[in-house]
Write a protein that holds these residues in place. Structure first.
Motif, mmCIF file in Angstrom:
data_model
loop_
_atom_site.group_PDB
_atom_site.id
_atom_site.type_symbol
_atom_site.label_atom_id
_atom_site.label_comp_id
_atom_site.label_asym_id
_atom_site.label_seq_id
_atom_site.Cartn_x
_atom_site.Cartn_y
_atom_site.Cartn_z
ATOM 1 N N GLU A 14 3.254 10.497 9.308
ATOM 2 C CA GLU A 14 2.231 9.816 10.209
ATOM 3 C C GLU A 14 2.632 10.240 11.631
ATOM 4 N N ASP A 15 1.914 10.998 12.356
ATOM 5 C CA ASP A 15 2.076 11.053 13.934
ATOM 6 C C ASP A 15 3.306 11.720 14.116
ATOM 7 N N GLY A 16 4.147 12.297 13.154
ATOM 8 C CA GLY A 16 5.241 12.877 13.488
ATOM 9 C C GLY A 16 6.308 11.885 13.129
ATOM 10 N N ASP A 17 6.168 10.778 12.538
ATOM 11 C CA ASP A 17 7.128 9.523 12.524
ATOM 12 C C ASP A 17 7.448 9.505 11.085
ATOM 13 N N GLU A 18 8.618 9.523 10.617
ATOM 14 C CA GLU A 18 8.541 9.327 9.023
ATOM 15 C C GLU A 18 9.088 8.020 8.871
ATOM 16 N N ARG A 19 9.037 7.033 9.694
ATOM 17 C CA ARG A 19 9.534 5.530 9.561
ATOM 18 C C ARG A 19 8.633 4.838 8.611
ATOM 19 N N HIS A 20 8.835 4.296 7.637
ATOM 20 C CA HIS A 20 7.891 3.539 6.745
ATOM 21 C C HIS A 20 8.496 1.988 6.699
ATOM 22 N N TYR A 21 7.898 0.953 7.254
ATOM 23 C CA TYR A 21 8.467 -0.480 6.947
ATOM 24 C C TYR A 21 7.766 -1.162 5.890
ATOM 25 N N SER A 22 8.325 -2.007 5.131
ATOM 26 C CA SER A 22 8.172 -2.758 4.251
ATOM 27 C C SER A 22 7.148 -3.913 4.706
ATOM 28 N N ARG A 23 6.349 -4.589 3.888
ATOM 29 C CA ARG A 23 5.413 -5.692 4.164
ATOM 30 C C ARG A 23 6.295 -6.890 4.890
ATOM 31 N N GLY A 24 7.529 -7.013 4.213
ATOM 32 C CA GLY A 24 8.467 -8.207 4.786
ATOM 33 C C GLY A 24 9.025 -7.811 5.997
ATOM 34 N N ALA A 25 9.456 -6.637 6.513
ATOM 35 C CA ALA A 25 9.971 -6.472 7.666
ATOM 36 C C ALA A 25 9.081 -6.378 8.607
ATOM 37 N N ILE A 26 7.692 -5.977 8.437
ATOM 38 C CA ILE A 26 6.582 -6.067 9.463
ATOM 39 C C ILE A 26 6.382 -7.526 9.549
ATOM 40 N N HIS A 27 6.387 -8.443 8.508
ATOM 41 C CA HIS A 27 6.105 -9.970 8.562
ATOM 42 C C HIS A 27 7.035 -10.578 9.614
ATOM 43 N N ASP A 28 8.469 -10.437 9.330
ATOM 44 C CA ASP A 28 9.799 -10.739 10.256
ATOM 45 C C ASP A 28 9.499 -10.320 11.498
ATOM 46 N N GLU A 29 9.189 -8.974 11.825
ATOM 47 C CA GLU A 29 9.217 -8.645 13.301
ATOM 48 C C GLU A 29 8.209 -9.402 13.949
ATOM 49 N N GLN A 30 6.781 -9.575 13.149
ATOM 50 C CA GLN A 30 5.732 -10.094 13.953
ATOM 51 C C GLN A 30 5.864 -11.582 14.323
ATOM 52 N N ARG A 31 6.695 -12.194 13.325
ATOM 53 C CA ARG A 31 6.947 -13.535 13.801
ATOM 54 C C ARG A 31 8.102 -13.573 15.004
ATOM 55 N N HIS A 32 8.781 -12.571 15.185
ATOM 56 C CA HIS A 32 9.724 -12.552 16.213
ATOM 57 C C HIS A 32 9.156 -12.216 17.656
ATOM 58 N N HIS A 33 7.942 -11.356 17.419
ATOM 59 C CA HIS A 33 7.180 -11.166 18.895
ATOM 60 C C HIS A 33 5.987 -12.052 18.863
ATOM 61 N N LEU A 34 5.603 -12.798 17.994
ATOM 62 C CA LEU A 34 4.278 -13.466 18.112
ATOM 63 C C LEU A 34 3.093 -12.663 18.249
ATOM 64 N N ARG A 35 3.009 -11.692 16.977
ATOM 65 C CA ARG A 35 1.922 -10.751 17.249
ATOM 66 C C ARG A 35 1.352 -10.660 15.873
ATOM 67 N N ASN A 36 0.297 -10.676 15.437
ATOM 68 C CA ASN A 36 -0.193 -10.614 14.128
ATOM 69 C C ASN A 36 -0.610 -8.981 14.026
ATOM 70 N N VAL A 37 0.127 -8.475 13.325
ATOM 71 C CA VAL A 37 -0.213 -7.012 13.026
ATOM 72 C C VAL A 37 -0.447 -6.636 11.790
ATOM 73 N N GLU A 38 -0.384 -7.760 10.656
ATOM 74 C CA GLU A 38 -0.753 -7.528 9.260
ATOM 75 C C GLU A 38 -2.307 -7.252 9.114
ATOM 76 N N GLY A 39 -3.182 -7.386 9.782
ATOM 77 C CA GLY A 39 -4.390 -7.103 9.822
ATOM 78 C C GLY A 39 -4.846 -5.585 10.180
ATOM 79 N N TYR A 40 -3.793 -5.062 10.714
ATOM 80 C CA TYR A 40 -4.033 -3.540 11.332
ATOM 81 C C TYR A 40 -4.001 -2.730 10.002
ATOM 82 N N MET A 41 -4.648 -1.435 10.140
ATOM 83 C CA MET A 41 -4.807 -0.482 9.304
ATOM 84 C C MET A 41 -2.921 -0.009 9.016
#
Length: 114
Positions: A14-41
């Motif tokens: 995707e966009d030349g980036d091969e990094r894939h993050y688990s839902r748990g990692a996304i959830h933990d990081e968004q809590r740290h940054h106070l940003r809700n990204v779970e609703g994003y595509m």
């Protein structure tokens, strides 16, 4: 040629980036940054995750510039100046003195409770 990559699937790159993050990692990081990204595509979640991680990296580098007098010179492949080396030496000595003081305080505190 079908236009498809020969290694893996098209969705892997995707966009030349091969990094894939688990839902748990996304959830933990968004809590740290106070940003809700779970609703994003899913594609946008990965982009937001990369942005959040790059912000973390920038903060860590800025902190290191502030705390380590030798870091600036070494990041630019230069020899640290005499003053920077002296600052680093003083910092190391002060850290050692604080560690010894803390050991004395901890050992005394432990004897009081015995």
């Amino acid at each position: 040629m079908s236009g498809q990559p020969s290694t893996g699937t098209a969705s892997l790159f995707e966009d030349g980036d091969e990094r894939h993050y688990s839902r748990g990692a996304i959830h933990d990081e968004q809590r740290h940054h106070l940003r809700n990204v779970e609703g994003y595509m899913r594609k946008d979640q990965h982009k937001a995750m990369n942005d959040m991680l790059s912000e973390d990296t920038k903060v860590q580098i800025e902190e290191r510039y502030k705390k380590d007098p030798l870091y600036s010179a070494t990041m630019h492949n230069n020899q640290p100046s005499w003053g920077a080396r002296q600052d680093a030496k003083i910092q190391a000595e002060e850290a050692e003195m604080l560690r010894k003081k803390q050991e004395k305080i901890d050992s005394k505190a432990g004897k009081k409770f015995e």
